[in-house]
Design a protein around this motif. Structure first.
Motif, PDB file in Angstrom:
ATOM      1  N   PHE A  53      37.995  48.588 -26.860  1.00 53.61           N
ATOM      2  CA  PHE A  53      38.455  48.346 -25.490  1.00 53.61           C
ATOM      3  C   PHE A  53      39.700  47.459 -25.380  1.00 53.61           C
ATOM      4  O   PHE A  53      40.433  47.567 -24.397  1.00 53.61           O
ATOM      5  CB  PHE A  53      37.339  47.692 -24.659  1.00 53.61           C
ATOM      6  CG  PHE A  53      36.217  48.626 -24.329  1.00 53.61           C
ATOM      7  CD1 PHE A  53      36.220  49.329 -23.135  1.00 53.61           C
ATOM      8  CD2 PHE A  53      35.168  48.828 -25.215  1.00 53.61           C
ATOM      9  CE1 PHE A  53      35.190  50.207 -22.810  1.00 53.61           C
ATOM     10  CE2 PHE A  53      34.138  49.702 -24.911  1.00 53.61           C
ATOM     11  CZ  PHE A  53      34.144  50.400 -23.705  1.00 53.61           C
ATOM     12  N   THR A 106      45.814  45.924 -25.376  1.00 54.21           N
ATOM     13  CA  THR A 106      46.616  44.693 -25.333  1.00 54.21           C
ATOM     14  C   THR A 106      47.910  44.866 -26.112  1.00 54.21           C
ATOM     15  O   THR A 106      48.977  44.409 -25.686  1.00 54.21           O
ATOM     16  CB  THR A 106      45.782  43.521 -25.887  1.00 54.21           C
ATOM     17  OG1 THR A 106      44.613  43.401 -25.073  1.00 54.21           O
ATOM     18  CG2 THR A 106      46.556  42.221 -25.862  1.00 54.21           C
ATOM     19  N   TRP A 137      51.362  44.333 -24.064  1.00 55.14           N
ATOM     20  CA  TRP A 137      52.176  43.123 -24.323  1.00 55.14           C
ATOM     21  C   TRP A 137      53.057  43.248 -25.556  1.00 55.14           C
ATOM     22  O   TRP A 137      53.849  42.348 -25.837  1.00 55.14           O
ATOM     23  CB  TRP A 137      51.246  41.906 -24.498  1.00 55.14           C
ATOM     24  CG  TRP A 137      50.341  41.680 -23.323  1.00 55.14           C
ATOM     25  CD1 TRP A 137      49.059  42.123 -23.164  1.00 55.14           C
ATOM     26  CD2 TRP A 137      50.665  40.963 -22.117  1.00 55.14           C
ATOM     27  NE1 TRP A 137      48.560  41.728 -21.949  1.00 55.14           N
ATOM     28  CE2 TRP A 137      49.523  41.010 -21.281  1.00 55.14           C
ATOM     29  CE3 TRP A 137      51.799  40.277 -21.663  1.00 55.14           C
ATOM     30  CZ2 TRP A 137      49.488  40.400 -20.020  1.00 55.14           C
ATOM     31  CZ3 TRP A 137      51.762  39.675 -20.412  1.00 55.14           C
ATOM     32  CH2 TRP A 137      50.613  39.748 -19.607  1.00 55.14           C
ATOM     33  N   ARG A 186      40.525  37.388 -18.243  1.00 53.02           N
ATOM     34  CA  ARG A 186      40.507  37.966 -16.888  1.00 53.02           C
ATOM     35  C   ARG A 186      39.411  39.025 -16.766  1.00 53.02           C
ATOM     36  O   ARG A 186      38.973  39.343 -15.666  1.00 53.02           O
ATOM     37  CB  ARG A 186      41.863  38.640 -16.589  1.00 53.02           C
ATOM     38  CG  ARG A 186      43.002  37.685 -16.387  1.00 53.02           C
ATOM     39  CD  ARG A 186      44.345  38.417 -16.410  1.00 53.02           C
ATOM     40  NE  ARG A 186      44.508  39.396 -15.354  1.00 53.02           N
ATOM     41  CZ  ARG A 186      45.019  39.142 -14.152  1.00 53.02           C
ATOM     42  NH1 ARG A 186      45.424  37.925 -13.848  1.00 53.02           N
ATOM     43  NH2 ARG A 186      45.151  40.099 -13.254  1.00 53.02           N
ATOM     44  N   TYR A 231      35.431  46.272 -10.675  1.00 55.49           N
ATOM     45  CA  TYR A 231      36.404  45.566 -11.515  1.00 55.49           C
ATOM     46  C   TYR A 231      36.447  44.092 -11.143  1.00 55.49           C
ATOM     47  O   TYR A 231      36.597  43.226 -12.003  1.00 55.49           O
ATOM     48  CB  TYR A 231      37.801  46.185 -11.336  1.00 55.49           C
ATOM     49  CG  TYR A 231      38.688  45.978 -12.549  1.00 55.49           C
ATOM     50  CD1 TYR A 231      38.306  46.450 -13.796  1.00 55.49           C
ATOM     51  CD2 TYR A 231      39.907  45.310 -12.454  1.00 55.49           C
ATOM     52  CE1 TYR A 231      39.106  46.272 -14.916  1.00 55.49           C
ATOM     53  CE2 TYR A 231      40.715  45.129 -13.568  1.00 55.49           C
ATOM     54  CZ  TYR A 231      40.304  45.613 -14.796  1.00 55.49           C
ATOM     55  OH  TYR A 231      41.093  45.425 -15.909  1.00 55.49           O
ATOM     56  N   ASN A 242      41.508  53.541 -17.594  1.00 54.19           N
ATOM     57  CA  ASN A 242      42.243  52.837 -18.653  1.00 54.19           C
ATOM     58  C   ASN A 242      42.191  53.649 -19.940  1.00 54.19           C
ATOM     59  O   ASN A 242      41.168  54.266 -20.255  1.00 54.19           O
ATOM     60  CB  ASN A 242      41.611  51.460 -18.921  1.00 54.19           C
ATOM     61  CG  ASN A 242      41.942  50.452 -17.830  1.00 54.19           C
ATOM     62  OD1 ASN A 242      42.647  50.767 -16.876  1.00 54.19           O
ATOM     63  ND2 ASN A 242      41.431  49.237 -17.979  1.00 54.19           N
ATOM     64  N   TYR A 267      55.519  40.634 -15.679  1.00 55.77           N
ATOM     65  CA  TYR A 267      54.460  39.758 -16.205  1.00 55.77           C
ATOM     66  C   TYR A 267      55.061  38.623 -17.022  1.00 55.77           C
ATOM     67  O   TYR A 267      55.765  38.887 -18.008  1.00 55.77           O
ATOM     68  CB  TYR A 267      53.543  40.526 -17.165  1.00 55.77           C
ATOM     69  CG  TYR A 267      52.677  41.582 -16.549  1.00 55.77           C
ATOM     70  CD1 TYR A 267      51.348  41.321 -16.247  1.00 55.77           C
ATOM     71  CD2 TYR A 267      53.156  42.860 -16.309  1.00 55.77           C
ATOM     72  CE1 TYR A 267      50.524  42.305 -15.707  1.00 55.77           C
ATOM     73  CE2 TYR A 267      52.357  43.845 -15.768  1.00 55.77           C
ATOM     74  CZ  TYR A 267      51.044  43.553 -15.470  1.00 55.77           C
ATOM     75  OH  TYR A 267      50.236  44.533 -14.943  1.00 55.77           O
ATOM     76  N   TYR A 279      50.827  33.858 -14.590  1.00 54.33           N
ATOM     77  CA  TYR A 279      50.216  35.193 -14.452  1.00 54.33           C
ATOM     78  C   TYR A 279      49.240  35.135 -13.275  1.00 54.33           C
ATOM     79  O   TYR A 279      48.037  35.085 -13.462  1.00 54.33           O
ATOM     80  CB  TYR A 279      49.513  35.507 -15.770  1.00 54.33           C
ATOM     81  CG  TYR A 279      48.929  36.897 -15.933  1.00 54.33           C
ATOM     82  CD1 TYR A 279      48.978  37.862 -14.938  1.00 54.33           C
ATOM     83  CD2 TYR A 279      48.310  37.229 -17.127  1.00 54.33           C
ATOM     84  CE1 TYR A 279      48.431  39.114 -15.142  1.00 54.33           C
ATOM     85  CE2 TYR A 279      47.758  38.482 -17.331  1.00 54.33           C
ATOM     86  CZ  TYR A 279      47.823  39.418 -16.334  1.00 54.33           C
ATOM     87  OH  TYR A 279      47.277  40.660 -16.529  1.00 54.33           O
TER      88      TYR A 279
HETATM   89  N1  UDP Z   1      42.593  44.523 -21.120  1.00 54.28           N
HETATM   90  C1  UDP Z   1      42.260  45.340 -22.186  1.00 54.28           C
HETATM   91  N2  UDP Z   1      41.598  46.505 -21.933  1.00 54.28           N
HETATM   92  C2  UDP Z   1      41.289  46.906 -20.677  1.00 54.28           C
HETATM   93  C3  UDP Z   1      41.636  46.091 -19.609  1.00 54.28           C
HETATM   94  C4  UDP Z   1      42.312  44.909 -19.859  1.00 54.28           C
HETATM   95  O1  UDP Z   1      42.557  45.014 -23.337  1.00 54.28           O
HETATM   96  O2  UDP Z   1      40.701  47.994 -20.518  1.00 54.28           O
HETATM   97  C5  UDP Z   1      43.293  43.250 -21.416  1.00 54.28           C
HETATM   98  C6  UDP Z   1      44.806  43.468 -21.568  1.00 54.28           C
HETATM   99  O3  UDP Z   1      45.317  42.502 -22.460  1.00 54.28           O
HETATM  100  C7  UDP Z   1      45.283  43.213 -20.156  1.00 54.28           C
HETATM  101  C8  UDP Z   1      44.408  42.038 -19.747  1.00 54.28           C
HETATM  102  O4  UDP Z   1      43.131  42.339 -20.345  1.00 54.28           O
HETATM  103  O5  UDP Z   1      46.665  42.916 -20.124  1.00 54.28           O
HETATM  104  C9  UDP Z   1      44.255  41.797 -18.281  1.00 54.28           C
HETATM  105  O6  UDP Z   1      43.835  43.004 -17.650  1.00 54.28           O
HETATM  106  P1  UDP Z   1      44.083  43.239 -16.090  1.00 54.28           P
HETATM  107  O7  UDP Z   1      43.465  44.540 -15.742  1.00 54.28           O
HETATM  108  O8  UDP Z   1      43.658  42.043 -15.342  1.00 54.28           O
HETATM  109  O9  UDP Z   1      45.670  43.365 -16.057  1.00 54.28           O
HETATM  110  P2  UDP Z   1      46.699  43.559 -14.842  1.00 54.28           P
HETATM  111  O10 UDP Z   1      45.970  44.304 -13.752  1.00 54.28           O
HETATM  112  O11 UDP Z   1      47.155  42.200 -14.448  1.00 54.28           O
HETATM  113  O12 UDP Z   1      47.778  44.379 -15.472  1.00 54.28           O
END
Ligand code: UDP
Ligand code: FAD
Length: 370
Positions: free
Chosen positions: A148, A153, A157, A171, A182, A269, A308, A343
């Motif tokens: 996951f 990630t 990033w 988060r 979520y 995702n 970001y 963030y």
């Molecule tokens: N993340 C991940 N897998 C997922 C969802 C989130 O690895 O399925 C990690 C990833 O590093 C992501 C961070 O958790 O950048 C934060 O997720 P979020 O959905 O809060 O990101 P945003 O909506 O701010 O882009």
């Protein structure tokens, strides 16, 4: 003479414009270098007539009654609880990882208590939780981390989770219940007629003038103002004198389909197999009825609009050098996600700007004037 030049018409700038104009009778010029207000929350109707978010999906959620009520003065709300599925091992399973995720993924029939023991048996316990890798390994172990988090990630990033602060993957919680939402915030809703309409109301005040298509550096020397509120990238303000702060960008690729619905939930995702991180179908968020549907693919990238801040130790150090410069300027105030390199979600930015408003009022109170 304007009392304030506000740079940036996103949440950070617009909230301050509204407060200063309506509560303190200040004269405001708010400018944005883009051709619209709303910052990254800007939404509009595309060619097919579907309401879409230009800079990626924005779902409002907060635990603060004050912030929800404050924004509620400028919009009515459509209740909406976001649900996300992750495409893993050929299945679509709920993320955040919860009891349903584990039972579906591994073909089990665990209870809440049993899934806690399951997590505990897999967890790779860490003495200190410093990185985004530590957070996930410490809670659910290597297999779920790799399924996951690791790939997602890296795409998002261009860093391994071990190179990012713990706050990033923190988060996303892990749950032992069947809650597939979520977010679990008390207030979860979308502005009934969209974000842009809400911003039009925020800025609809005789004391507020709006100017778009303008970088503040083009006009700051020609327009008289007493103080500035700056919500753009902090390194740009100081002409990158200490070097560039990394901000991650995204390319949004929109696709309108001749079908009423495309996917089973608001966002799917793709942690592993695709070049994009996630696909969002706007009609789930907005509730719009339409015979077609628009989806957006998110392709993260290094260059492009700064979206970001990248939370990791060396960037915090660089940011704090810029912050030291910012703190010396008594007539320029920095707020928002880019100017304070945080963030932040939308509600946190609103909270930060409301706090700055209170501070500005205290500073200008007669007993504090020199
Ligand atoms: N993340 C991940 N897998 C997922 C969802 C989130 O690895 O399925 C990690 C990833 O590093 C992501 C961070 O958790 O950048 C934060 O997720 P979020 O959905 O809060 O990101 P945003 O909506 O701010 O882009
Ligand atoms: P911005 O919205 O970035 O506004 C800053 C404005 O300043 C911009 O319009 C910019 O053009 C302008 N500007 C910059 N430099 C200059 C200059 N030199 N001169 C003039 N103008 C300038 N938050 C949530 O709560 N829920 C979500 O679901 C969510 N999803 C997100 C998805 C994505 C893809 C992204 C990138 C962010 C998401 N966020 C979400 C976060 C949310 O976008 C921010 O918290 C919020 O929009 C930040 O507001 P801001 O005013 O600080 O910044």
């Amino acid at each position: 003479m304007f009392d304030y030049l506000i740079v940036g018409a996103g949440f950070a700038g617009a909230v301050l414009a509204e407060r200063l104009a309506s509560q303190a009778d200040k004269k405001i010029l708010i400018i944005d270098k883009r051709n619209h207000i709303g910052g990254n929350t800007f939404d509009f109707y595309n060619e097919a007539g579907i309401l879409i978010h230009k800079y990626g999906p924005h779902i409002f959620h907060t635990n603060s009654e004050d912030i929800f009520n404050y924004l509620g003065k400028f919009t009515s709300w459509r209740p909406y609880e976001h649900r996300v599925l992750a495409s893993v091992d050929g299945m679509l399973v709920p993320i955040p990882i919860n009891l349903n995720t584990i039972n579906t993924l591994y073909g089990l029939n665990l209870t809440s208590e049993e899934v806690e023991s399951f997590f505990a048996s897999k967890a790779v316990k860490k003495e200190q939780i410093l990185t985004s890798e530590d957070v996930v390994l410490n809670k659910v172990g290597k297999d779920l981390y790799e399924k996951f988090f690791k790939g997602y990630t890296k795409k998002q990033w261009d860093l391994d989770p071990s190179e990012l602060d713990a706050s990033v993957t923190a988060r996303i919680p892990t749950r032992n219940n069947r809650d597939n939402r979520y977010f679990t915030d008390k207030y979860q809703a979308m502005p009934m007629h969209g974000y842009t309409r809400m911003f039009e109301k925020l800025l609809d005040h005789p004391n507020i003038k709006v100017m778009v298509n303008t970088d503040y550096k083009e006009i700051a020397d020609f327009i008289p103002f007493k103080e500035m509120i700056y919500t753009g990238p902090i390194d740009y303000f100081f002409d990158y004198c200490y070097g560039k702060l990394p901000y991650r960008s995204i390319e949004f690729i929109f696709d309108t389909k001749n079908e009423e619905n495309h996917q089973p939930t608001g966002t799917v995702n793709y942690p592993n197999d695709q070049p994009y991180t996630r696909v969002t179908e706007f009609k789930y968020l907005t509730g719009q009825q339409h015979r077609q549907t628009t989806i957006v693919y998110e392709h993260p990238k290094a260059e492009g609009d700064p979206y970001y801040p990248v939370p990791r130790p060396e960037n915090s150090i660089l940011y704090s050098r810029y912050k030291d410069l910012a703190d010396k300027l008594t007539k320029v105030h920095f707020t928002g996600r880019l100017a304070t390199y945080k963030y932040y979600n939308m509600d946190q930015v609103v909270a930060q700007s409301l706090k700055l408003f209170k501070k500005l009022m205290t500073l200008s109170a007669p007993e504090n004037r020199i």
